[in-house]
Design an enzyme around this catalytic site. Structure first.
Site, PDB file in Angstrom:
ATOM      1  N   ARG A 220      46.316  33.235  35.152  1.00  0.00           N
ATOM      2  CA  ARG A 220      45.015  33.448  34.529  1.00  0.00           C
ATOM      3  C   ARG A 220      44.967  33.011  33.061  1.00  0.00           C
ATOM      4  NH1 ARG A 220      41.768  38.742  35.989  1.00  0.00           N
ATOM      5  NH2 ARG A 220      40.152  37.251  35.369  1.00  0.00           N
TER       6      ARG A 220
ATOM      7  N   CYS B 155      33.806  44.003  37.098  1.00  0.00           N
ATOM      8  CA  CYS B 155      34.743  42.906  36.865  1.00  0.00           C
ATOM      9  C   CYS B 155      34.017  41.569  36.781  1.00  0.00           C
ATOM     10  CB  CYS B 155      35.786  42.847  37.974  1.00  0.00           C
ATOM     11  SG  CYS B 155      37.051  44.131  37.873  1.00  0.00           S
TER      12      CYS B 155
ATOM     13  N   ASP C 290      40.441  33.359  39.743  1.00  0.00           N
ATOM     14  CA  ASP C 290      39.948  34.667  39.318  1.00  0.00           C
ATOM     15  C   ASP C 290      38.923  34.590  38.190  1.00  0.00           C
ATOM     16  OD1 ASP C 290      41.546  35.970  41.156  1.00  0.00           O
ATOM     17  OD2 ASP C 290      43.205  36.248  39.765  1.00  0.00           O
TER      18      ASP C 290
ATOM     19  N   HIS D 280      43.025  48.154  35.340  1.00  0.00           N
ATOM     20  CA  HIS D 280      42.108  47.915  34.228  1.00  0.00           C
ATOM     21  C   HIS D 280      41.279  49.175  34.003  1.00  0.00           C
ATOM     22  CE1 HIS D 280      42.037  43.254  34.654  1.00  0.00           C
ATOM     23  NE2 HIS D 280      42.748  43.589  33.601  1.00  0.00           N
TER      24      HIS D 280
ATOM     25  N   ARG E 282      47.782  45.771  31.876  1.00  0.00           N
ATOM     26  CA  ARG E 282      47.339  44.413  31.557  1.00  0.00           C
ATOM     27  C   ARG E 282      47.057  44.181  30.070  1.00  0.00           C
ATOM     28  NH1 ARG E 282      45.291  41.358  35.680  1.00  0.00           N
ATOM     29  NH2 ARG E 282      46.213  41.889  37.680  1.00  0.00           N
TER      30      ARG E 282
END
Length: 281
Positions: free
Chosen positions: A106, A274, A81, A180, A151
Site C-alpha cells: 500500500r 474505510c 486497496d 484501525h 497500523r
C-alpha cells in the site's frame, strides 16, 4: 391524598441536525484480494471487482442523496486497496497530513493521495512516521482521537499535535480484527461516539468511558460486520445493513440510518468509513 404519579414513558429522542459534508472517494476499479495484510483478507477466495464496484456505487449514490459533496481520486492499477480512501491521509483546517503505510503493498497510495491534496488546495505535510490516515485519526469535539497498535505509530501522534495544534488522544488497539480506529469507533456527531470496548486496552477504554459516558456501546456481533465502520452527517448514519443492534441503538438516540451492503469490500477489511475520507477546509 392522591398518590404521586410518575411518568414512565421513555423520553423522546434528541433532535439531530445535519452538517454538510465533503468527502473523497476512490472507485474500486482495481479491487482484488491478492495478498493478506489483515485477518479479513483471504487471497485463496476469489473476489469480484464488478460486485465491489456495484456495492461501492450504492454508497456513492447514498452520499449524493444526503447532499454530500463527493470528490473522486482516480484509481491506480495495481493498488488493490486504494478504494479505502480513509487511509490516504487526514485533513483539517486546510492542512493535509499524508499517510505512510505499514505494508509495502500500500506504500504507493501515500504519494498518490498527497498529490491529490496538493492539487486541490490543501497545504500538504509529508509524514515522517508510519500512519494510515483517517483510518486511525478521528475528529471528535475538537480533539483528534488517534489509534495505534497495529497500523499507525505512536510517534505519528506527535506529528498531529505539531501540524494541527489540537489535543490528540492516543488510544491503543489490541484486537487484530479491529486494526484501525475507524473499525472500533464511529463518530456520530461532534460530541457523541459509538465504540467496541473490547477493541481497546484498559487505559484507553477508561479514557473513552471518561470522555463519553453516554456513548453507544456496540457488541461483538455488530462489530464483526464492521458496523462501526460507518459515517454520517450528525443526523443520518450510513451503516452496514447487518448491524441490526447498532441500528436500533442509533434510532433510540434520534439518528436516522441508511443500511448498505458492502460485503465484497469487507473481504478486503473495509466498509463504509474505510471508503470515505472527510475533507475539512
Amino acid at each position: 391524598m392522591q398518590p404521586e404519579m410518575t411518568d414512565t414513558r421513555a423520553s423522546a429522542p434528541v433532535p439531530r441536525t445535519a452538517v454538510p459534508k465533503t468527502v473523497l472517494m476512490c472507485r474500486p476499479d482495481h479491487f482484488a484480494v491478492t495478498y493478506r495484510i489483515n485477518p479479513w483478507m483471504n487471497p485463496d477466495l476469489p473476489t469480484s471487482t464488478d460486485l465491489a464496484v456495484q456495492q461501492w456505487e450504492t454508497l456513492h449514490q447514498a452520499y449524493l442523496a444526503q447532499g454530500f459533496d463527493v470528490q473522486l481520486i482516480d484509481p491506480i492499477a495495481g493498488l488493490n486497496d486504494m478504494v479505502y480512501a480513509a487511509n490516504g491521509g487526514f485533513t483539517l483546517d486546510g492542512h493535509a497530513y499524508g499517510a505512510k503505510f505499514t505494508y509495502e503493498e500500500r506504500v504507493p497510495e501515500g504519494p498518490a493521495y498527497m498529490r491529490w491534496f496538493g492539487e486541490h488546495g490543501f497545504e500538504v505535510h509529508e509524514p515522517e512516521h508510519v500512519n494510515e490516515g483517517e483510518g486511525d485519526f478521528l475528529l471528535s469535539n475538537g480533539a483528534i482521537l488517534a489509534g495505534h497498535g497495529f497500523r499507525t505509530s505512536l510517534e505519528s501522534h506527535d506529528e498531529l499535535r505539531r501540524i494541527f495544534d489540537r489535543e490528540v488522544v492516543s488510544l491503543r488497539l489490541v484486537d487484530p480484527s479491529f486494526y484501525h480506529l475507524d473499525t472500533a469507533i464511529a463518530i456520530l456527531d461532534d460530541a457523541n461516539i459509538a465504540y467496541l470496548p473490547g477493541a481497546f486496552d484498559d487505559a484507553s477504554r477508561a479514557e473513552l468511558e471518561r470522555r463519553y459516558p453516554d456513548a453507544v456501546i456496540v457488541d461483538d456481533q455488530d462489530a464483526s460486520v464492521l458496523g462501526l465502520n460507518s459515517f454520517g452527517d450528525g443526523a443520518t448514519m450510513l451503516i452496514a445493513q447487518r448491524a441490526a443492534g447498532f441500528e436500533r441503538s442509533l434510532a433510540e438516540r434520534g439518528y436516522a440510518t441508511v443500511g448498505l451492503d458492502l460485503s465484497e469490500l469487507l473481504r478486503g477489511g473495509g466498509g463504509i468509513k474505510c471508503c470515505t475520507l472527510e475533507l475539512r477546509r
